[in-house]
Design an enzyme around this catalytic site. Structure first.
Site, short mmCIF file in Angstrom:
data_model
loop_
_atom_site.label_atom_id
_atom_site.label_comp_id
_atom_site.label_asym_id
_atom_site.label_seq_id
_atom_site.Cartn_x
_atom_site.Cartn_y
_atom_site.Cartn_z
N ILE A 64 -15.10 -45.65 -11.73
CA ILE A 64 -14.19 -46.05 -12.80
C ILE A 64 -13.01 -45.06 -12.82
O ILE A 64 -12.90 -44.20 -13.70
CB ILE A 64 -14.91 -46.09 -14.17
CG1 ILE A 64 -16.14 -46.98 -14.10
CG2 ILE A 64 -13.96 -46.61 -15.25
CD1 ILE A 64 -16.92 -47.11 -15.40
N PRO A 65 -12.13 -45.18 -11.80
CA PRO A 65 -10.96 -44.30 -11.81
C PRO A 65 -10.07 -44.62 -13.00
O PRO A 65 -9.96 -45.77 -13.40
CB PRO A 65 -10.26 -44.61 -10.48
CG PRO A 65 -10.80 -45.92 -10.04
CD PRO A 65 -12.13 -46.11 -10.68
N HIS A 66 -9.48 -43.58 -13.58
CA HIS A 66 -8.63 -43.82 -14.74
C HIS A 66 -7.57 -42.74 -14.85
O HIS A 66 -7.70 -41.66 -14.29
CB HIS A 66 -9.46 -43.91 -16.02
CG HIS A 66 -10.40 -42.77 -16.24
ND1 HIS A 66 -11.62 -42.69 -15.57
CD2 HIS A 66 -10.32 -41.68 -17.01
CE1 HIS A 66 -12.24 -41.58 -15.95
NE2 HIS A 66 -11.47 -40.94 -16.81
N GLY A 67 -6.52 -43.09 -15.57
CA GLY A 67 -5.43 -42.15 -15.76
C GLY A 67 -4.64 -42.49 -17.00
O GLY A 67 -4.69 -43.61 -17.50
N LEU A 102 -8.66 -48.00 -14.92
CA LEU A 102 -8.04 -48.16 -16.23
C LEU A 102 -6.88 -47.19 -16.37
O LEU A 102 -7.03 -45.99 -16.13
CB LEU A 102 -9.08 -47.90 -17.32
CG LEU A 102 -8.61 -48.08 -18.75
CD1 LEU A 102 -8.22 -49.53 -19.02
CD2 LEU A 102 -9.71 -47.65 -19.73
#
Length: 147
Positions: A64-67, A102
């Site tokens: 779940i990569p997110h920034g 996300l």
């Protein structure tokens, strides 16, 4: 939160990126196409900055990569199903084949955390995960995750 409010059909992809860097670039390109005011490089750097703090690979083939980005005003999601699992430095040391990315406005920290938690819960549903992995195209992938 309805996933269809943050995940556009155009932001789902069945792909064979080959590496963690390539999949983060793909996520960045798909997101930039939805947010013309953002460059894919800016998105990529945001995702990479988070990965440097620790892998977003949560185990069971899921990441779940997110920034956070100061230049957006609403959350945006991207869903990738890798045709071949990739090395991702996940906590269980297993390769990853499902990625839910996300991107959120910098000032929406609480919403960011709730959306990540809801997505992690959905992806931990064995039936949903099985259907995602069986999906053959973007349309089917989108229907499974938003259904």
């Amino acid at each position: 939160m309805e996933l269809s409010t943050i995940l556009a059909p155009e932001c789902t992809s069945c792909a064979t990126p080959g590496s963690k860097k390539k999949v983060l670039e793909l996520i960045s390109d798909l997101a930039a196409a939805q947010y013309p005011s953002l460059s894919s490089q800016e998105i990529f750097e945001s995702l990479l900055a988070r990965e440097k703090m620790g892998s977003t690979g949560i185990g069971n083939g899921i990441a779940i990569p997110h920034g956070r980005l100061g230049s957006i005003d609403k959350p945006l999601a991207v869903l990738i199903k890798c045709e071949e699992a990739i090395g991702y430095d996940a906590i269980d040391k297993q390769p990853v084949d499902i990625l839910f990315a996300l991107l959120v406005p910098s000032d929406q920290c609480q919403q960011h955390l709730s959306t990540l938690a809801a997505m992690a819960e959905k992806l931990n549903d064995r039936q949903v995960l099985k259907q995602l992995r069986k999906s053959h195209d973007e349309k089917e992938l989108y229907q499974v995750i938003t259904g």
